[in-house]
Design a protein around this motif. Structure first.
Motif, short mmCIF file in Angstrom:
data_model
loop_
_atom_site.label_atom_id
_atom_site.label_comp_id
_atom_site.label_asym_id
_atom_site.label_seq_id
_atom_site.Cartn_x
_atom_site.Cartn_y
_atom_site.Cartn_z
N PHE A 59 37.73 137.49 33.95
CA PHE A 59 37.75 138.94 34.11
C PHE A 59 37.49 139.63 32.78
O PHE A 59 36.69 140.57 32.69
CB PHE A 59 39.12 139.36 34.69
CG PHE A 59 39.30 140.83 34.84
CD1 PHE A 59 38.89 141.48 35.99
CD2 PHE A 59 39.90 141.58 33.84
CE1 PHE A 59 39.06 142.86 36.14
CE2 PHE A 59 40.08 142.95 33.98
CZ PHE A 59 39.66 143.59 35.14
N SER A 63 34.14 141.82 31.88
CA SER A 63 34.38 143.21 31.49
C SER A 63 33.75 143.49 30.13
O SER A 63 33.11 144.53 29.93
CB SER A 63 35.87 143.52 31.45
OG SER A 63 36.45 143.32 32.72
N GLN A 64 33.92 142.57 29.19
CA GLN A 64 33.32 142.74 27.87
C GLN A 64 31.80 142.75 27.97
O GLN A 64 31.14 143.53 27.29
CB GLN A 64 33.74 141.60 26.93
CG GLN A 64 35.15 141.70 26.43
CD GLN A 64 35.47 140.55 25.49
OE1 GLN A 64 35.34 139.39 25.85
NE2 GLN A 64 35.87 140.89 24.28
N ILE A 68 32.92 147.11 28.42
CA ILE A 68 34.24 147.73 28.51
C ILE A 68 35.04 147.35 27.25
O ILE A 68 35.16 146.18 26.93
CB ILE A 68 34.99 147.28 29.78
CG1 ILE A 68 34.15 147.56 31.03
CG2 ILE A 68 36.36 147.93 29.86
CD1 ILE A 68 33.80 148.99 31.26
N ILE A 73 40.29 147.12 29.01
CA ILE A 73 40.54 145.89 29.78
C ILE A 73 42.04 145.62 29.84
O ILE A 73 42.58 145.30 30.89
CB ILE A 73 39.78 144.70 29.15
CG1 ILE A 73 38.27 144.94 29.21
CG2 ILE A 73 40.15 143.40 29.86
CD1 ILE A 73 37.45 143.94 28.39
N TRP A 91 38.80 144.03 41.04
CA TRP A 91 37.55 144.21 40.30
C TRP A 91 36.75 145.37 40.89
O TRP A 91 36.20 146.18 40.15
CB TRP A 91 36.73 142.92 40.30
CG TRP A 91 35.42 143.13 39.61
CD1 TRP A 91 34.20 143.29 40.19
CD2 TRP A 91 35.20 143.26 38.20
NE1 TRP A 91 33.23 143.50 39.23
CE2 TRP A 91 33.82 143.49 38.00
CE3 TRP A 91 36.04 143.21 37.09
CZ2 TRP A 91 33.26 143.66 36.74
CZ3 TRP A 91 35.47 143.38 35.84
CH2 TRP A 91 34.11 143.60 35.67
N SER A 95 35.89 148.52 38.68
CA SER A 95 34.48 148.75 38.36
C SER A 95 34.05 150.14 38.81
O SER A 95 33.22 150.77 38.16
CB SER A 95 33.59 147.66 38.95
OG SER A 95 33.61 147.69 40.35
N TRP A 98 35.17 152.41 36.06
CA TRP A 98 34.39 152.25 34.84
C TRP A 98 32.94 152.70 35.01
O TRP A 98 32.23 152.91 34.04
CB TRP A 98 34.43 150.80 34.39
CG TRP A 98 35.77 150.34 33.90
CD1 TRP A 98 36.78 151.12 33.42
CD2 TRP A 98 36.25 149.01 33.85
NE1 TRP A 98 37.86 150.35 33.07
CE2 TRP A 98 37.57 149.04 33.33
CE3 TRP A 98 35.71 147.78 34.19
CZ2 TRP A 98 38.32 147.91 33.13
CZ3 TRP A 98 36.48 146.64 34.00
CH2 TRP A 98 37.77 146.71 33.48
#
Length: 155
Positions: A59, A63-64, A68, A73, A91, A95, A98
């Motif tokens: 995860f 994300s990275q 993000i 995170i 997720w 998402s 984000w």
């Protein structure tokens, strides 16, 4: 494998977590220092990670990869009930949250690309007219001369 507190079996050493996740041990230590994953210690003071750390690391990496920041995170992981491992539903929810931030970053980068093409075309890099150095001519209202440099009044 050793048993962790609370009866959890099949704990992973840092080497096993690194091998299975494809993440360097130094990065795992960094994630742990920053509260993204956690470990317990054996009687011999070795780190042991619960198996769900694999999903947390995945995860974090995804994300990275989409840009993000780690603080976001961590906030996302902290928002999960009882700090559990993220699910597919988690997720999807995160998402969506984000997406607006990512869309704004994409818009900014596309704008920069358009301006950069124009700048390369003229080649002037004029502080007065350059849309990269002086977007929307914001510096024009400050008058002529070096408006970016401010002398130190104590000199």
């Amino acid at each position: 494998m050793p048993q962790l507190a609370g009866g959890a079996h099949h704990a992973l050493s840092i080497g096993e977590l690194s091998d299975r996740s494809g993440v360097a041990p130094s990065a795992l230590h960094f994630y742990e220092r920053n509260g993204l994953i956690s470990s317990e210690r054996t009687a011999g003071n070795q780190r042991r990670y619960r198996r769900d750390a694999l999903r947390r690391v995945a995860f974090i990496r995804v994300s990275q990869r989409v840009g993000i920041p780690l603080k976001d995170i961590r906030a996302a992981l902290d928002s999960l009930p009882e700090a559990r491992t993220p699910t597919k539903r988690d997720w999807s929810r995160l998402s969506r949250l984000w997406r607006a931030e990512l869309d704004a970053r994409i818009d900014t980068l596309e704008h920069l690309r358009r301006d950069l093409d124009g700048c390369i075309g003229c080649g002037c890099l004029s502080l007065k007219a350059c849309r990269l150095q002086n977007p929307e001519d914001n510096l024009g209202s400050a008058g002529t001369g070096p408006v970016r440099w401010k002398p130190d009044p104590t000199e």
